[in-house]
Write an enzyme that holds these catalytic residues in place. Structure first.
Site, mmCIF file in Angstrom:
data_model
loop_
_atom_site.group_PDB
_atom_site.id
_atom_site.type_symbol
_atom_site.label_atom_id
_atom_site.label_comp_id
_atom_site.label_asym_id
_atom_site.label_seq_id
_atom_site.Cartn_x
_atom_site.Cartn_y
_atom_site.Cartn_z
ATOM 1 N N HIS A 1 -8.002 8.352 3.143
ATOM 2 C CA HIS A 1 -7.336 9.662 3.116
ATOM 3 C C HIS A 1 -8.376 10.743 2.919
ATOM 4 O O HIS A 1 -9.376 10.554 2.234
ATOM 5 C CB HIS A 1 -6.264 9.724 2.026
ATOM 6 C CG HIS A 1 -6.726 9.353 0.654
ATOM 7 N ND1 HIS A 1 -6.897 8.050 0.257
ATOM 8 C CD2 HIS A 1 -7.075 10.121 -0.403
ATOM 9 C CE1 HIS A 1 -7.313 8.017 -0.994
ATOM 10 N NE2 HIS A 1 -7.443 9.264 -1.431
ATOM 11 N N CYS B 1 0.625 3.357 3.180
ATOM 12 C CA CYS B 1 1.326 2.731 4.318
ATOM 13 C C CYS B 1 2.823 2.988 4.195
ATOM 14 O O CYS B 1 3.491 3.284 5.192
ATOM 15 C CB CYS B 1 1.051 1.228 4.363
ATOM 16 S SG CYS B 1 -0.552 0.782 5.070
ATOM 17 N N HIS C 1 -6.310 3.396 0.762
ATOM 18 C CA HIS C 1 -5.932 3.657 2.159
ATOM 19 C C HIS C 1 -6.653 4.959 2.502
ATOM 20 O O HIS C 1 -6.439 5.965 1.805
ATOM 21 C CB HIS C 1 -4.405 3.790 2.264
ATOM 22 C CG HIS C 1 -3.879 4.051 3.655
ATOM 23 N ND1 HIS C 1 -2.904 3.272 4.250
ATOM 24 C CD2 HIS C 1 -4.174 5.027 4.550
ATOM 25 C CE1 HIS C 1 -2.628 3.751 5.449
ATOM 26 N NE2 HIS C 1 -3.383 4.825 5.656
ATOM 27 N N CYS D 1 0.863 -1.190 0.000
ATOM 28 C CA CYS D 1 0.000 0.000 0.000
ATOM 29 C C CYS D 1 0.896 1.237 0.000
ATOM 30 O O CYS D 1 1.707 1.422 0.911
ATOM 31 C CB CYS D 1 -0.907 -0.009 1.227
ATOM 32 S SG CYS D 1 -1.770 1.544 1.485
ATOM 33 N N THR E 1 -8.490 6.249 -5.859
ATOM 34 C CA THR E 1 -7.408 5.575 -6.590
ATOM 35 C C THR E 1 -6.402 4.926 -5.651
ATOM 36 O O THR E 1 -5.630 4.076 -6.082
ATOM 37 C CB THR E 1 -6.671 6.555 -7.527
ATOM 38 O OG1 THR E 1 -6.115 7.615 -6.756
ATOM 39 C CG2 THR E 1 -7.618 7.116 -8.583
HETATM 40 P P1 AMP Z 1 -7.949 9.515 -4.454
HETATM 41 O O1 AMP Z 1 -8.165 9.693 -5.930
HETATM 42 O O2 AMP Z 1 -8.992 10.141 -3.608
HETATM 43 O O3 AMP Z 1 -7.676 8.063 -4.101
HETATM 44 O O4 AMP Z 1 -6.643 10.352 -4.131
HETATM 45 C C1 AMP Z 1 -5.353 9.847 -4.189
HETATM 46 C C2 AMP Z 1 -4.449 11.037 -4.203
HETATM 47 O O5 AMP Z 1 -3.147 10.598 -3.866
HETATM 48 C C3 AMP Z 1 -4.342 11.748 -5.567
HETATM 49 O O6 AMP Z 1 -4.741 13.099 -5.418
HETATM 50 C C4 AMP Z 1 -2.861 11.612 -5.921
HETATM 51 O O7 AMP Z 1 -2.354 12.752 -6.573
HETATM 52 C C5 AMP Z 1 -2.226 11.391 -4.556
HETATM 53 N N1 AMP Z 1 -0.974 10.671 -4.550
HETATM 54 C C6 AMP Z 1 -0.702 9.485 -5.151
HETATM 55 N N2 AMP Z 1 0.570 9.109 -4.907
HETATM 56 C C7 AMP Z 1 1.103 10.075 -4.104
HETATM 57 C C8 AMP Z 1 2.392 10.266 -3.506
HETATM 58 N N3 AMP Z 1 3.390 9.378 -3.666
HETATM 59 N N4 AMP Z 1 2.592 11.377 -2.770
HETATM 60 C C9 AMP Z 1 1.601 12.277 -2.608
HETATM 61 N N5 AMP Z 1 0.370 12.152 -3.137
HETATM 62 C C10 AMP Z 1 0.122 11.071 -3.882
HETATM 63 ZN ZN ZN Z 2 -2.260 1.398 3.666
#
Ligand code: AMP
Ligand code: ZN
Length: 112
Positions: free
Chosen positions: A99, A6, A97, A3, A94
């Site tokens: 958020h 994580c 986890h 993940c 996407t």
């Molecule tokens: P969601 O579409 O709600 O699942 O949001 C996932 C978010 O995680 C997106 O806005 C991505 O730009 C962000 N994201 C994905 N990988 C990373 C990373 N390594 N560091 C910071 N943000 C990330």
């Molecule tokens: Zn996780």
């Protein structure tokens, strides 16, 4: 568990940290959708808000306390901002986890 959030919480993957304590981590979104775009995650793995129940609900209250502090610190509190959590495929989630997006710094598009 493979993940990405994580791994960010464990500092196996670097992030730009906005806030951290023993329970949660807040870091800047890698692909910001607004001038301020921060993600807050619990350090323990919870797949989405669908997995919130009476045993783990305390973390959500804590995340909202932290979110208010971050908004003040980032100077988006006065003009307003949005807290979003996407759930599942149709919700546009996407990363599996839990958020919470904190987005602000400009007038956001109408949604609800
Ligand atoms: P969601 O579409 O709600 O699942 O949001 C996932 C978010 O995680 C997106 O806005 C991505 O730009 C962000 N994201 C994905 N990988 C990373 C990373 N390594 N560091 C910071 N943000 C990330
Ligand atoms: Zn996780």
């Amino acid at each position: 568990m493979d993940c990405i959030f994580c791994k960010i919480a464990n500092e196996e993957i670097p992030s730009k940290i906005a806030y951290e304590d023993d329970k949660v981590l807040a870091f800047y979104d890698i692909s910001p959708k607004a001038p301020t775009h921060i993600l807050i995650i619990p350090k323990t793995h919870i797949s989405s808000a669908l997995e919130i129940d009476s045993n783990n609900a305390d973390i959500v209250a804590h995340i909202f306390v932290v979110a208010a502090q971050i908004a003040a610190k980032e100077n988006i509190a006065r003009d307003g901002y949005r807290i979003i959590t996407n759930i599942g495929k149709n919700g546009g989630q996407t990363v599996s986890h839990l958020h919470f997006h904190i987005v602000g710094g400009e007038t956001l598009g109408d949604f609800a």
